[in-house]
Design an enzyme around this catalytic site. Sequence first.
Site, mmCIF file in Angstrom:
data_model
loop_
_atom_site.group_PDB
_atom_site.id
_atom_site.type_symbol
_atom_site.label_atom_id
_atom_site.label_comp_id
_atom_site.label_asym_id
_atom_site.label_seq_id
_atom_site.Cartn_x
_atom_site.Cartn_y
_atom_site.Cartn_z
ATOM 1 N N SER A 157 0.779 -1.577 0.029
ATOM 2 C CA SER A 157 0.128 0.211 0.167
ATOM 3 C C SER A 157 0.879 1.247 -0.284
ATOM 4 C CB SER A 157 -0.841 0.469 1.385
ATOM 5 O OG SER A 157 -1.472 1.006 1.290
ATOM 6 N N HIS A 179 -1.639 -1.576 -3.657
ATOM 7 C CA HIS A 179 -2.860 -0.844 -4.042
ATOM 8 C C HIS A 179 -2.860 0.472 -3.036
ATOM 9 C CE1 HIS A 179 -5.981 -1.406 -0.722
ATOM 10 N NE2 HIS A 179 -5.211 -0.329 -0.107
ATOM 11 N N ASP A 197 -4.755 4.163 -1.689
ATOM 12 C CA ASP A 197 -5.494 4.082 -0.986
ATOM 13 C C ASP A 197 -6.082 5.898 -0.742
ATOM 14 O OD1 ASP A 197 -6.017 2.647 1.276
ATOM 15 O OD2 ASP A 197 -4.032 2.809 1.493
ATOM 16 N N MET A 237 -8.032 8.817 -0.352
ATOM 17 C CA MET A 237 -9.416 9.161 1.096
ATOM 18 C C MET A 237 -10.185 10.889 0.834
ATOM 19 S SD MET A 237 -7.344 7.967 4.396
ATOM 20 C CE MET A 237 -5.795 6.568 4.004
ATOM 21 N N HIS A 252 -8.263 1.762 -3.925
ATOM 22 C CA HIS A 252 -9.186 2.205 -2.437
ATOM 23 C C HIS A 252 -10.154 2.902 -2.530
ATOM 24 C CE1 HIS A 252 -9.479 0.915 1.721
ATOM 25 N NE2 HIS A 252 -10.516 0.727 1.413
ATOM 26 N N MET A 261 -11.936 5.461 -0.129
ATOM 27 C CA MET A 261 -12.623 5.552 0.367
ATOM 28 C C MET A 261 -12.736 7.219 0.434
ATOM 29 S SD MET A 261 -9.543 4.082 3.230
ATOM 30 C CE MET A 261 -8.109 4.425 1.847
ATOM 31 N N MET A 286 -11.790 -5.136 5.883
ATOM 32 C CA MET A 286 -10.907 -4.065 6.382
ATOM 33 C C MET A 286 -10.577 -4.647 7.644
ATOM 34 S SD MET A 286 -10.499 -1.833 4.265
ATOM 35 C CE MET A 286 -9.809 -0.883 5.681
ATOM 36 N N GLY A 301 -9.227 4.828 7.043
ATOM 37 C CA GLY A 301 -8.525 6.552 7.303
ATOM 38 C C GLY A 301 -7.211 6.196 7.526
ATOM 39 N N GLY A 346 -2.769 4.337 7.625
ATOM 40 C CA GLY A 346 -1.768 3.882 8.398
ATOM 41 C C GLY A 346 -1.446 2.716 9.396
ATOM 42 N N GLY A 347 -0.944 2.346 9.175
ATOM 43 C CA GLY A 347 0.324 2.285 10.669
ATOM 44 C C GLY A 347 -0.999 1.696 11.906
ATOM 45 N N ASP A 364 -6.738 -5.631 4.595
ATOM 46 C CA ASP A 364 -5.809 -4.220 4.650
ATOM 47 C C ASP A 364 -5.925 -3.578 5.967
ATOM 48 O OD1 ASP A 364 -5.356 -2.115 3.808
ATOM 49 O OD2 ASP A 364 -6.799 -1.210 2.417
ATOM 50 N N GLY A 365 -4.632 -3.772 6.579
ATOM 51 C CA GLY A 365 -4.361 -3.165 7.707
ATOM 52 C C GLY A 365 -3.812 -4.260 8.599
ATOM 53 N N GLY A 366 -2.552 -3.275 8.643
ATOM 54 C CA GLY A 366 -1.997 -4.147 10.310
ATOM 55 C C GLY A 366 -1.553 -5.892 9.613
HETATM 56 C C1 DX5 Z 1 -6.157 1.974 5.782
HETATM 57 C C2 DX5 Z 1 -5.872 1.688 4.230
HETATM 58 C C3 DX5 Z 1 -5.325 0.962 4.388
HETATM 59 C C4 DX5 Z 1 -3.345 1.015 4.554
HETATM 60 C C5 DX5 Z 1 -2.603 0.009 5.559
HETATM 61 O O1 DX5 Z 1 -7.053 2.886 5.831
HETATM 62 O O2 DX5 Z 1 -6.503 1.353 3.779
HETATM 63 O O3 DX5 Z 1 -4.442 0.439 3.196
HETATM 64 O O4 DX5 Z 1 -2.499 1.628 3.927
HETATM 65 O O5 DX5 Z 1 -1.645 0.546 6.088
HETATM 66 P P1 DX5 Z 1 -0.706 -0.552 7.093
HETATM 67 O O6 DX5 Z 1 -0.961 -1.417 6.523
HETATM 68 O O7 DX5 Z 1 0.487 0.478 7.726
HETATM 69 O O8 DX5 Z 1 -1.971 -0.653 8.272
HETATM 70 ZN ZN ZN Z 2 -6.667 0.855 1.499
#
Ligand code: DX5
Ligand code: ZN
Length: 224
Positions: free
Chosen positions: A9, A34, A36, A38, A67, A69, A138, A143, A145-146, A177-179
Amino acid sequence: MSGLVLAPSILAADYACLGEQVREAEEAGAAWFHVDVMDGHFVPNLSIGIPVLESLKAVSDSFMDVHLMIDNPEVFLEPFTAAGADLITIHQEVATHLHRDIHEIRRLGCKVGVALNPSTPPETLREMLPAIDLVLCMTVNPGFGGQAFIPEVLDKVTRVREMQAQMGIDSLHVQVDGGIGAGNALRAARAGADVLVAGSSVFRGAGSVGDNYRGILRALAIEV
Ligand code: DX5
Ligand code: ZN
């Protein structure tokens, strides 16, 4: 496990050298990225949009998964397709006319994904499952990363696969997607996910982008 995709991502990348970082991930084996998007409305954050995707497409042949959002995603389907999206994912929670949007993405020539927030049950997608290419579960609240991985979502991944089997649908990607990182990627794959998105663990991990990417592949028992 074969057929698994590890998709970096770019949200976590260094935008001052985005092209270089994408190339580094590609050299380590990445071929699906990927992106993102927003809007500060559906999610409480802003990120990148159409010009960044255009620039990326100019330097990369990789598959670009966008993606969205954002509220009112229907407004941006055509511009993101024109910018080079290969797959567009919209959120189930914002698409009042999901059927129409799915068919519009398809008409534009893109593959179609639908994303589910952690609190949204997969059964809400049953009617649309035969019409889409990917379900995004999800594993954080969208919203940022990290954030910390929400393990309860893996049960939902398995329920999507069960629904797919019951309905006799041959091919469907299930994305998480996420963590996601080396510590939980295999668990997500065993639950039924075949496209694993990883942002911070690839671009902000301990090693170089390439080493971080290869480290997660190794955790998935993929030969590198
Ligand atoms: C969160 C995004 C994710 C994000 C994942 O809203 O949709 O795609 O980039 O980031 P990590 O892998 O750092 O959780
Ligand atoms: Zn995403």
